[in-house]
Design a protein around this motif. Structure first.
Motif, PDB file in Angstrom:
ATOM      1  N   GLY A  94       6.582   3.483  16.502  1.00 43.68           N
ATOM      2  CA  GLY A  94       7.039   2.664  15.387  1.00 43.68           C
ATOM      3  C   GLY A  94       8.515   2.813  15.056  1.00 43.68           C
ATOM      4  O   GLY A  94       9.000   2.168  14.135  1.00 43.68           O
ATOM      5  N   TYR A  95       9.241   3.655  15.761  1.00 45.27           N
ATOM      6  CA  TYR A  95      10.669   3.807  15.509  1.00 45.27           C
ATOM      7  C   TYR A  95      11.389   2.605  16.102  1.00 45.27           C
ATOM      8  O   TYR A  95      11.210   2.281  17.277  1.00 45.27           O
ATOM      9  CB  TYR A  95      11.220   5.080  16.151  1.00 45.27           C
ATOM     10  N   LYS A  96      12.199   1.938  15.290  1.00 48.13           N
ATOM     11  CA  LYS A  96      12.942   0.798  15.813  1.00 48.13           C
ATOM     12  C   LYS A  96      14.248   0.625  15.054  1.00 48.13           C
ATOM     13  O   LYS A  96      14.443   1.194  13.974  1.00 48.13           O
ATOM     14  CB  LYS A  96      12.109  -0.478  15.761  1.00 48.13           C
ATOM     15  N   VAL A  97      15.140  -0.146  15.656  1.00 54.95           N
ATOM     16  CA  VAL A  97      16.442  -0.424  15.072  1.00 54.95           C
ATOM     17  C   VAL A  97      16.757  -1.897  15.293  1.00 54.95           C
ATOM     18  O   VAL A  97      16.359  -2.484  16.301  1.00 54.95           O
ATOM     19  CB  VAL A  97      17.551   0.483  15.671  1.00 54.95           C
ATOM     20  N   GLU A  98      17.407  -2.496  14.301  1.00 54.03           N
ATOM     21  CA  GLU A  98      17.812  -3.897  14.379  1.00 54.03           C
ATOM     22  C   GLU A  98      19.276  -3.980  14.006  1.00 54.03           C
ATOM     23  O   GLU A  98      19.703  -3.387  13.017  1.00 54.03           O
ATOM     24  CB  GLU A  98      17.000  -4.718  13.372  1.00 54.03           C
ATOM     25  N   ALA A  99      20.064  -4.714  14.796  1.00 55.79           N
ATOM     26  CA  ALA A  99      21.479  -4.899  14.500  1.00 55.79           C
ATOM     27  C   ALA A  99      21.671  -6.272  13.868  1.00 55.79           C
ATOM     28  O   ALA A  99      21.337  -7.288  14.458  1.00 55.79           O
ATOM     29  CB  ALA A  99      22.299  -4.780  15.774  1.00 55.79           C
ATOM     30  N   LYS A 100      22.202  -6.275  12.639  1.00 56.43           N
ATOM     31  CA  LYS A 100      22.504  -7.516  11.929  1.00 56.43           C
ATOM     32  C   LYS A 100      23.994  -7.501  11.600  1.00 56.43           C
ATOM     33  O   LYS A 100      24.389  -7.059  10.523  1.00 56.43           O
ATOM     34  CB  LYS A 100      21.680  -7.615  10.658  1.00 56.43           C
ATOM     35  N   SER A 107      13.950   1.828  11.247  1.00 59.85           N
ATOM     36  CA  SER A 107      12.613   2.201  10.799  1.00 59.85           C
ATOM     37  C   SER A 107      12.280   3.499  11.525  1.00 59.85           C
ATOM     38  O   SER A 107      12.022   3.494  12.727  1.00 59.85           O
ATOM     39  CB  SER A 107      11.593   1.126  11.145  1.00 59.85           C
ATOM     40  N   LEU A 108      12.322   4.621  10.793  1.00 61.80           N
ATOM     41  CA  LEU A 108      12.203   5.932  11.426  1.00 61.80           C
ATOM     42  C   LEU A 108      11.037   6.760  10.892  1.00 61.80           C
ATOM     43  O   LEU A 108      11.083   7.980  10.905  1.00 61.80           O
ATOM     44  CB  LEU A 108      13.507   6.711  11.237  1.00 61.80           C
ATOM     45  N   GLY A 109       9.997   6.112  10.400  1.00 57.52           N
ATOM     46  CA  GLY A 109       8.832   6.841   9.942  1.00 57.52           C
ATOM     47  C   GLY A 109       8.913   7.298   8.504  1.00 57.52           C
ATOM     48  O   GLY A 109       8.019   7.996   8.033  1.00 57.52           O
ATOM     49  N   PHE A 110       9.974   6.942   7.795  1.00 58.52           N
ATOM     50  CA  PHE A 110      10.069   7.264   6.381  1.00 58.52           C
ATOM     51  C   PHE A 110       9.359   6.161   5.589  1.00 58.52           C
ATOM     52  O   PHE A 110       8.962   5.134   6.142  1.00 58.52           O
ATOM     53  CB  PHE A 110      11.534   7.353   5.930  1.00 58.52           C
ATOM     54  N   PHE A 115      19.435   1.569   6.003  1.00 60.02           N
ATOM     55  CA  PHE A 115      20.491   0.631   6.366  1.00 60.02           C
ATOM     56  C   PHE A 115      21.770   1.425   6.579  1.00 60.02           C
ATOM     57  O   PHE A 115      22.175   2.209   5.733  1.00 60.02           O
ATOM     58  CB  PHE A 115      20.685  -0.412   5.260  1.00 60.02           C
ATOM     59  N   PHE A 116      22.409   1.200   7.732  1.00 63.98           N
ATOM     60  CA  PHE A 116      23.609   1.945   8.111  1.00 63.98           C
ATOM     61  C   PHE A 116      24.730   0.952   8.367  1.00 63.98           C
ATOM     62  O   PHE A 116      24.608   0.060   9.208  1.00 63.98           O
ATOM     63  CB  PHE A 116      23.328   2.776   9.370  1.00 63.98           C
ATOM     64  N   MET A 117      25.835   1.102   7.627  1.00 64.50           N
ATOM     65  CA  MET A 117      26.987   0.217   7.774  1.00 64.50           C
ATOM     66  C   MET A 117      27.931   0.783   8.829  1.00 64.50           C
ATOM     67  O   MET A 117      28.384   1.920   8.722  1.00 64.50           O
ATOM     68  CB  MET A 117      27.710   0.098   6.429  1.00 64.50           C
ATOM     69  N   LEU A 118      28.223  -0.010   9.858  1.00 65.73           N
ATOM     70  CA  LEU A 118      29.134   0.406  10.918  1.00 65.73           C
ATOM     71  C   LEU A 118      30.576   0.079  10.539  1.00 65.73           C
ATOM     72  O   LEU A 118      30.822  -0.927   9.877  1.00 65.73           O
ATOM     73  CB  LEU A 118      28.812  -0.322  12.225  1.00 65.73           C
ATOM     74  N   PRO A 134      13.373   1.810  22.027  1.00 66.62           N
ATOM     75  CA  PRO A 134      14.584   1.026  21.777  1.00 66.62           C
ATOM     76  C   PRO A 134      15.830   1.852  22.087  1.00 66.62           C
ATOM     77  O   PRO A 134      15.886   3.048  21.806  1.00 66.62           O
ATOM     78  CB  PRO A 134      14.512   0.700  20.280  1.00 66.62           C
ATOM     79  N   ILE A 135      16.840   1.204  22.664  1.00 64.27           N
ATOM     80  CA  ILE A 135      18.099   1.862  22.997  1.00 64.27           C
ATOM     81  C   ILE A 135      19.219   1.176  22.237  1.00 64.27           C
ATOM     82  O   ILE A 135      19.394  -0.040  22.316  1.00 64.27           O
ATOM     83  CB  ILE A 135      18.355   1.838  24.517  1.00 64.27           C
ATOM     84  N   LEU A 136      19.968   1.981  21.474  1.00 65.20           N
ATOM     85  CA  LEU A 136      21.097   1.497  20.689  1.00 65.20           C
ATOM     86  C   LEU A 136      22.377   1.835  21.443  1.00 65.20           C
ATOM     87  O   LEU A 136      22.622   2.995  21.773  1.00 65.20           O
ATOM     88  CB  LEU A 136      21.095   2.168  19.301  1.00 65.20           C
TER      89      LEU A 136
END
Length: 185
Positions: A94-100, A107-110, A115-118, A134-136
């Protein structure tokens, strides 16, 4: 003489280096521009397609700065010509990452998403295939910045030693622990 400091920095085609009177080195290339303030004691000279660094004395302070600034300028030259990239893998059910755009949603199981601002200088791509983690991929011209951002992302959920769940760098070897023994007396 410093083994690293005495080596010249070779400039690839399309990369120019300028040194201002107040010892600020600016490197301009096809991918962008970076600049670095160099200590006043270190002398920077640009000759043809090579940048050389010299130090005034053999004091420990000057010796350490000599290699440091040569390495920093070399990293800047590589960054504006080729760029840097790091790849991180999200291991866990269930761990996943989405780039917007410049915002990453993890989504890390919490109980909540993170949300992380680059920074504007860092670009992100997400590759997620079915039946795979998933690979970031982070790309930037600044080596220090991309390393700092990658470390901050990894700290959101460090890999744990029993199952290996968490955010890890691609190719990173984790030290695994055995866990509980079934027949321990």
């Amino acid at each position: 003489m410093s083994r690293i400091g005495k080596l010249p920095v070779n400039l690839p085609a399309g990369v120019t280096v300028t040194v201002s009177p107040d010892n600020v080195v600016s490197v301009k290339g096809p991918l962008g521009t970076l600049s670095q303030k160099v200590d006043a004691d270190i002398n920077v000279t640009v000759e043809g397609n090579a940048v050389t660094f010299t130090r005034p004395t053999n004091q420990p302070r000057h010796r350490s700065l000599h290699g440091l600034y040569r390495a920093l300028v070399n990293n800047m030259v590589i960054g504006v010509s080729k760029g840097y990239e790091t790849k991180q893998e999200l291991v866990g059910v269930g761990y996943k990452v989405e780039a917007k755009g410049q915002i990453l949603e993890f989504s890390l199981g919490f109980s909540h998403d993170i949300f992380f601002m680059l920074p504007d200088e860092v670009k992100a791509e997400v590759f997620a295939e079915k039946k795979g983690n998933p690979i970031l991929t982070l790309k930037s011209i600044d080596k220090q910045l991309i390393g700092q951002v990658a470390a901050k992302i990894r700290s959101l959920r460090k890999p744990e030693p029993y199952k290996g769940k968490g955010i890890k760098f691609v190719g990173e070897q984790l030290r695994r622990k055995a866990g509980k023994s079934a027949n321990a007396k």
